[in-house]
Design a protein around this motif. Structure first.
Motif, PDB file in Angstrom:
ATOM      1  N   MET A 141       0.742   2.330 -15.421  1.00  0.00           N
ATOM      2  CA  MET A 141       0.510   1.276 -14.582  1.00  0.00           C
ATOM      3  C   MET A 141      -0.943   1.239 -14.408  1.00  0.00           C
ATOM      4  SD  MET A 141       2.673   2.204 -10.918  1.00  0.00           S
ATOM      5  CE  MET A 141       4.629   2.341 -11.254  1.00  0.00           C
TER       6      MET A 141
ATOM      7  N   ARG B 164       2.693   1.676  -3.576  1.00  0.00           N
ATOM      8  CA  ARG B 164       1.624   2.183  -4.441  1.00  0.00           C
ATOM      9  C   ARG B 164       1.896   3.680  -4.260  1.00  0.00           C
ATOM     10  NH1 ARG B 164      -3.048   4.459  -5.992  1.00  0.00           N
ATOM     11  NH2 ARG B 164      -4.854   3.267  -7.289  1.00  0.00           N
TER      12      ARG B 164
ATOM     13  N   PHE C   4      -3.842   1.994 -13.025  1.00  0.00           N
ATOM     14  CA  PHE C   4      -4.594   2.479 -12.310  1.00  0.00           C
ATOM     15  C   PHE C   4      -5.703   3.424 -13.160  1.00  0.00           C
ATOM     16  CE2 PHE C   4      -0.525   3.272  -9.596  1.00  0.00           C
ATOM     17  CZ  PHE C   4      -0.702   2.009  -9.229  1.00  0.00           C
TER      18      PHE C   4
ATOM     19  N   THR D  58       3.575   6.651  -7.213  1.00  0.00           N
ATOM     20  CA  THR D  58       2.786   7.512  -7.949  1.00  0.00           C
ATOM     21  C   THR D  58       3.254   8.975  -7.470  1.00  0.00           C
ATOM     22  OG1 THR D  58       1.057   7.114  -6.354  1.00  0.00           O
ATOM     23  CG2 THR D  58       0.967   6.121  -8.297  1.00  0.00           C
TER      24      THR D  58
ATOM     25  N   LYS E 123       0.855  -1.254  -0.177  1.00  0.00           N
ATOM     26  CA  LYS E 123      -0.064   0.156   0.157  1.00  0.00           C
ATOM     27  C   LYS E 123       1.061   1.348  -0.072  1.00  0.00           C
ATOM     28  CE  LYS E 123      -3.964   1.629   2.335  1.00  0.00           C
ATOM     29  NZ  LYS E 123      -4.300   2.288   3.537  1.00  0.00           N
TER      30      LYS E 123
ATOM     31  N   MET F 209       1.066  -6.682  -8.724  1.00  0.00           N
ATOM     32  CA  MET F 209       0.385  -6.597 -10.047  1.00  0.00           C
ATOM     33  C   MET F 209       0.734  -7.711 -10.957  1.00  0.00           C
ATOM     34  SD  MET F 209       0.819  -2.596 -11.152  1.00  0.00           S
ATOM     35  CE  MET F 209       2.617  -2.338 -11.215  1.00  0.00           C
TER      36      MET F 209
ATOM     37  N   PHE G  53       4.560  -3.548  -3.809  1.00  0.00           N
ATOM     38  CA  PHE G  53       3.587  -3.329  -4.696  1.00  0.00           C
ATOM     39  C   PHE G  53       3.620  -3.868  -6.278  1.00  0.00           C
ATOM     40  CE2 PHE G  53       2.315   0.074  -7.865  1.00  0.00           C
ATOM     41  CZ  PHE G  53       1.102  -0.034  -7.869  1.00  0.00           C
TER      42      PHE G  53
END
Ligand code: HEC
Length: 161
Positions: free
Chosen positions: A79, A62, A81, A66, A59, A160, A156
């Motif tokens: 990515m 991530r 999102f 970003t 968490k 994925m 993270f």
């Protein structure tokens, strides 16, 4: 290039080459305190052991990936999102990365891609600060990300799949 992309890319370059221009005092810059550097070993294009033996938090990773002032991976990588604008396309998409490569391979890419691909523009987020040629004053003794932050980002990326 998209306007927002140019802005994050410019921010990244200033981070790499000149340091945070307005922040002379590291404490005021929002950078974490300088930590002792943990040496890592590379075998077969992998760093198998986590940096300093730390465990990553996906968490937090991530958020770091970003954050334009920290990892800023999205300046160059797509990515999957929906909530981040202005992805870069300079690097390959990181969608599904955790399913494509072993963790040790991903760790070496994030830590020091230039160690095996000197022409790469992928920043080395955990290179030995003692070996970095003339770092900006604010980056003396620092890695771009702390060992914990690197492990968080890797944690993270491994989600994925
Ligand atoms: C300045 C642009 C740039 C930034 C910022 C950047 N990368 Fe990269 N990255 C690249 C490029 C370009 C490649 C392609 C291979 C190469 O040039 O070494 C790459 C390759 C990779 C790979 C290997 C992908 C594959 O399919 O082989 C991973 C994993 C990766 N990057 C993760 C990250 C993470 C995580 C961050 C943020 C902490 C990040 N990158 C930030 C440019 C960037």
């Amino acid at each position: 290039m998209h306007q927002a992309q140019i802005a994050i890319f410019a921010a990244l370059l200033s981070l790499e080459f000149t340091g945070l221009a307005t922040a002379a005092d590291p404490a005021a810059s929002g950078l974490p305190p300088i930590e002792p550097y943990c040496h890592w070993e590379q075998t077969d294009l992998m760093i198998v052991e986590p940096l300093c033996g730390l465990k990553g938090d996906a968490k937090r990773g991530r958020a770091i990936a970003t954050d334009g002032n920290r990892g800023n991976c999205v300046a160059c990588h797509n990515m999957p999102f929906g909530d981040v604008e202005g992805y870069g396309t300079i690097g390959p998409s990181l969608a599904g990365i955790g399913g494509r490569y072993p963790e040790g391979y991903i760790r070496l890419r994030v830590v020091d891609t230039k160690s095996f691909n000197p022409a790469s523009i992928m920043p080395g987020y955990y290179r030995d600060p003692g070996k970095i040629h003339r770092p900006a004053k604010i980056f003396k003794g620092r890695t771009f990300l702390t060992a914990q932050e690197v492990e968080d980002v890797i944690g993270f990326l491994m989600t994925m799949k």
